[in-house]
Design a protein around this motif. Structure first.
Motif, PDB file in Angstrom:
ATOM      1  N   GLY A 181      44.160  40.708  48.810  1.00 16.70           N
ATOM      2  CA  GLY A 181      44.068  41.561  48.213  1.00 16.70           C
ATOM      3  C   GLY A 181      45.321  42.706  48.174  1.00 16.70           C
ATOM      4  O   GLY A 181      45.016  43.397  46.969  1.00 16.70           O
ATOM      5  N   GLN A 182      45.848  42.636  48.983  1.00 17.43           N
ATOM      6  CA  GLN A 182      46.840  43.684  49.357  1.00 17.43           C
ATOM      7  C   GLN A 182      48.027  43.970  48.156  1.00 17.43           C
ATOM      8  O   GLN A 182      48.241  45.309  47.910  1.00 17.43           O
ATOM      9  CB  GLN A 182      47.335  43.847  50.925  1.00 17.43           C
ATOM     10  CG  GLN A 182      46.252  43.507  51.841  1.00 17.43           C
ATOM     11  CD  GLN A 182      46.064  45.211  51.926  1.00 17.43           C
ATOM     12  OE1 GLN A 182      46.370  46.182  51.978  1.00 17.43           O
ATOM     13  NE2 GLN A 182      44.683  44.873  52.458  1.00 17.43           N
ATOM     14  N   LYS A 183      48.645  42.669  48.084  1.00 17.50           N
ATOM     15  CA  LYS A 183      49.776  42.407  46.883  1.00 17.50           C
ATOM     16  C   LYS A 183      49.218  42.480  45.755  1.00 17.50           C
ATOM     17  O   LYS A 183      50.105  42.995  44.507  1.00 17.50           O
ATOM     18  CB  LYS A 183      50.473  41.090  47.662  1.00 17.50           C
ATOM     19  CG  LYS A 183      51.653  41.428  46.618  1.00 17.50           C
ATOM     20  CD  LYS A 183      52.795  40.494  47.694  1.00 17.50           C
ATOM     21  CE  LYS A 183      54.263  40.577  47.730  1.00 17.50           C
ATOM     22  NZ  LYS A 183      54.859  39.077  47.905  1.00 17.50           N
ATOM     23  N   PHE A 184      48.582  41.866  45.053  1.00 12.82           N
ATOM     24  CA  PHE A 184      48.273  41.466  43.678  1.00 12.82           C
ATOM     25  C   PHE A 184      47.649  42.190  43.046  1.00 12.82           C
ATOM     26  O   PHE A 184      47.398  41.940  41.681  1.00 12.82           O
ATOM     27  CB  PHE A 184      48.414  39.830  43.174  1.00 12.82           C
ATOM     28  CG  PHE A 184      50.015  39.078  43.183  1.00 12.82           C
ATOM     29  CD1 PHE A 184      51.485  39.505  43.288  1.00 12.82           C
ATOM     30  CD2 PHE A 184      49.406  38.430  44.600  1.00 12.82           C
ATOM     31  CE1 PHE A 184      52.074  39.103  43.009  1.00 12.82           C
ATOM     32  CE2 PHE A 184      50.800  37.748  45.340  1.00 12.82           C
ATOM     33  CZ  PHE A 184      52.399  38.524  44.719  1.00 12.82           C
ATOM     34  N   LEU A 185      46.621  42.399  43.603  1.00 10.53           N
ATOM     35  CA  LEU A 185      45.003  42.908  43.078  1.00 10.53           C
ATOM     36  C   LEU A 185      45.556  44.321  42.061  1.00 10.53           C
ATOM     37  O   LEU A 185      44.943  43.828  40.864  1.00 10.53           O
ATOM     38  CB  LEU A 185      43.705  43.453  43.567  1.00 10.53           C
ATOM     39  CG  LEU A 185      42.700  43.612  43.433  1.00 10.53           C
ATOM     40  CD1 LEU A 185      41.907  42.626  42.859  1.00 10.53           C
ATOM     41  CD2 LEU A 185      42.230  44.192  44.684  1.00 10.53           C
ATOM     42  N   THR A 186      46.180  44.729  42.589  1.00 15.38           N
ATOM     43  CA  THR A 186      46.308  46.843  41.132  1.00 15.38           C
ATOM     44  C   THR A 186      46.987  45.985  39.884  1.00 15.38           C
ATOM     45  O   THR A 186      46.437  46.155  38.883  1.00 15.38           O
ATOM     46  CB  THR A 186      47.196  47.523  41.621  1.00 15.38           C
ATOM     47  OG1 THR A 186      46.301  47.821  42.936  1.00 15.38           O
ATOM     48  CG2 THR A 186      47.266  48.488  41.342  1.00 15.38           C
ATOM     49  N   SER A 187      48.151  44.404  39.930  1.00 13.60           N
ATOM     50  CA  SER A 187      48.940  44.463  38.886  1.00 13.60           C
ATOM     51  C   SER A 187      47.677  43.522  38.404  1.00 13.60           C
ATOM     52  O   SER A 187      47.162  43.498  37.483  1.00 13.60           O
ATOM     53  CB  SER A 187      49.691  43.790  38.960  1.00 13.60           C
ATOM     54  OG  SER A 187      50.813  44.476  40.305  1.00 13.60           O
ATOM     55  N   ALA A 188      46.761  43.181  38.643  1.00 12.62           N
ATOM     56  CA  ALA A 188      45.435  41.589  38.222  1.00 12.62           C
ATOM     57  C   ALA A 188      44.333  42.988  37.252  1.00 12.62           C
ATOM     58  O   ALA A 188      44.426  42.496  35.731  1.00 12.62           O
ATOM     59  CB  ALA A 188      45.093  41.510  38.764  1.00 12.62           C
ATOM     60  N   ILE A 189      44.601  43.430  37.813  1.00 12.42           N
ATOM     61  CA  ILE A 189      43.655  44.621  36.960  1.00 12.42           C
ATOM     62  C   ILE A 189      43.874  45.722  36.329  1.00 12.42           C
ATOM     63  O   ILE A 189      42.932  46.237  35.039  1.00 12.42           O
ATOM     64  CB  ILE A 189      42.856  45.856  38.115  1.00 12.42           C
ATOM     65  CG1 ILE A 189      42.082  45.185  39.037  1.00 12.42           C
ATOM     66  CG2 ILE A 189      41.888  46.708  37.807  1.00 12.42           C
ATOM     67  CD1 ILE A 189      41.464  45.599  39.970  1.00 12.42           C
ATOM     68  N   GLU A 190      44.967  46.105  36.401  1.00 16.66           N
ATOM     69  CA  GLU A 190      46.002  47.008  35.580  1.00 16.66           C
ATOM     70  C   GLU A 190      46.216  46.335  34.131  1.00 16.66           C
ATOM     71  O   GLU A 190      46.485  46.651  33.084  1.00 16.66           O
ATOM     72  CB  GLU A 190      47.312  47.253  35.868  1.00 16.66           C
ATOM     73  CG  GLU A 190      47.358  48.395  36.986  1.00 16.66           C
ATOM     74  CD  GLU A 190      48.720  48.975  37.699  1.00 16.66           C
ATOM     75  OE1 GLU A 190      48.325  49.862  38.154  1.00 16.66           O
ATOM     76  OE2 GLU A 190      49.628  48.244  37.168  1.00 16.66           O
ATOM     77  N   ALA A 191      47.000  44.494  34.138  1.00 17.88           N
ATOM     78  CA  ALA A 191      46.650  43.765  33.077  1.00 17.88           C
ATOM     79  C   ALA A 191      45.642  43.618  32.211  1.00 17.88           C
ATOM     80  O   ALA A 191      45.317  43.815  31.375  1.00 17.88           O
ATOM     81  CB  ALA A 191      47.191  42.367  33.822  1.00 17.88           C
ATOM     82  N   MET A 192      44.358  43.396  33.106  1.00 15.21           N
ATOM     83  CA  MET A 192      43.213  42.828  32.346  1.00 15.21           C
ATOM     84  C   MET A 192      43.004  44.463  31.477  1.00 15.21           C
ATOM     85  O   MET A 192      42.519  44.610  29.931  1.00 15.21           O
ATOM     86  CB  MET A 192      41.636  43.577  33.725  1.00 15.21           C
ATOM     87  CG  MET A 192      41.565  42.011  33.884  1.00 15.21           C
ATOM     88  SD  MET A 192      41.290  41.445  35.954  1.00 15.21           S
ATOM     89  CE  MET A 192      38.924  42.647  35.069  1.00 15.21           C
ATOM     90  N   ARG A 193      43.031  45.795  31.911  1.00 16.01           N
ATOM     91  CA  ARG A 193      43.428  47.105  31.460  1.00 16.01           C
ATOM     92  C   ARG A 193      43.589  47.088  30.018  1.00 16.01           C
ATOM     93  O   ARG A 193      43.842  48.081  28.972  1.00 16.01           O
ATOM     94  CB  ARG A 193      43.300  48.474  32.728  1.00 16.01           C
ATOM     95  CG  ARG A 193      43.924  49.779  31.635  1.00 16.01           C
ATOM     96  CD  ARG A 193      43.873  50.821  32.467  1.00 16.01           C
ATOM     97  NE  ARG A 193      45.185  50.134  32.531  1.00 16.01           N
ATOM     98  CZ  ARG A 193      46.006  50.888  33.819  1.00 16.01           C
ATOM     99  NH1 ARG A 193      45.836  51.816  34.222  1.00 16.01           N
ATOM    100  NH2 ARG A 193      47.495  50.786  33.353  1.00 16.01           N
TER     101      ARG A 193
END
Length: 302
Positions: free
Chosen positions: A117-129
């Motif tokens: 969750g450290q590296k890619f989770l934020t990017s994944a959630i932002e793309a969903m948004r």
């Protein structure tokens, strides 16, 4: 908005939620015990400003009941008690605040790390948004070489200390799931996609134990026999939302599920060792027996 102000909001919601109902004076008593207060009470006007900000930010209403001395409470608190991402976020931030406030306790509070969750989770959630495709380089456990492709991100799911990204890969007809810790690169593109209106992530995974959803398993009635103290453990921490205890006697209990008996669920049952026995369906029981026989051979017990 400053980080300290955000922490105040989290602290306030968590304090009122855990109290059930609480007066403004009691809130200030607890506030003064924190390092954030710096020994100063919360002015009533500031408190009401915080209430308004919390409603706008979290969609959480802090209401006041005049009965019993003007006590504040969380409106529709039962919605938070059912779980979900809002409660998870609040719990996470609330614990983080408490640890930061209690520096001497940091070494005495131990957590399970979720590295993926450290590296890619934020990017994944932002793309969903933002409703944009992701381009990712991914190497599965069964592949010798990484592959690069695009993905339409539908949802993220955490399971057994790993984050997973579920979405549509244009190469395949059906959506697929990918572990974040197997990703080497994850970048948003400028290509938009439309989330299917009929897709409900919670409903999609409701019949599954973990993250395996494409193994052609069908929902079946599964019964297991659980011995001794392990029954108490499973009773307290259900394996699935469909869990029902259909028989309970002194030495064992029978639990019933309506679930897809997937590889994930099989592994979970095996992890309980001899305390758990699969009763039905017969084919699933045979699958467990086959694995047990393989273990006996492995440990030279035959």
């Amino acid at each position: 908005m400053s980080h300290s102000l955000f922490n105040r909001y989290i602290w306030l919601v968590d304090t009122i939620f855990r109290a059930g109902s609480i007066t403004f004076e009691e809130i200030n008593e607890r506030w003064l015990r924190t390092e954030m207060s710096e020994g100063k009470e919360i002015p009533l006007r500031t408190f009401h400003n915080h209430r308004e900000a919390i409603e706008q930010m979290f969609d959480i209403n802090i209401e006041c009941s005049r009965r019993g001395g003007f006590k504040y409470y969380i409106e529709h608190a039962e919605d938070m008690e059912r779980g979900g991402v809002r409660q998870w976020l609040l719990n996470t931030f609330a614990v983080n605040n408490l640890i930061n406030e209690s520096h001497k306790l940091k070494s005495r509070i131990l957590f399970e790390e979720i590295p993926s969750g450290q590296k890619f989770l934020t990017s994944a959630i932002e793309a969903m948004r933002d409703g944009v495709r992701l381009e990712l380089t991914y190497q599965s456990y069964g592949s010798y070489e990484p592959k690069t492709f695009q993905l339409e991100p539908y949802c993220v799911k955490v399971f057994k200390q790993r984050w997973y990204l579920f979405g549509r890969n244009p190469r395949y007809e059906e959506p697929r799931i990918y572990a974040l810790d197997r990703m080497q690169v994850l970048e948003p593109t400028t290509e938009k996609f439309k989330m299917p209106k009929s897709f409900d992530p919670e409903a999609f995974f409701s019949d599954s134990f973990g993250i395996i959803i494409g193994d052609d398993s069908k929902v079946e009635e599964v019964k297991i026999k659980v011995k001794g103290a392990q029954a108490t453990y499973i009773r307290a921490l259900p394996l699935h939302h469909s869990q029902e205890e259909v028989k309970m006697i002194r030495d064992f209990s029978i639990f019933r599920y309506y679930i897809k008996p997937s590889f994930d669920f099989k592994q979970e049952l095996l992890s309980h060792g001899a305390a758990v026995e699969v009763i039905k369906p017969e084919w699933f029981r045979n699958e467990i027996m086959k694995t047990v026989k393989e273990l006996r051979v492995l440990y030279n017990l035959v």
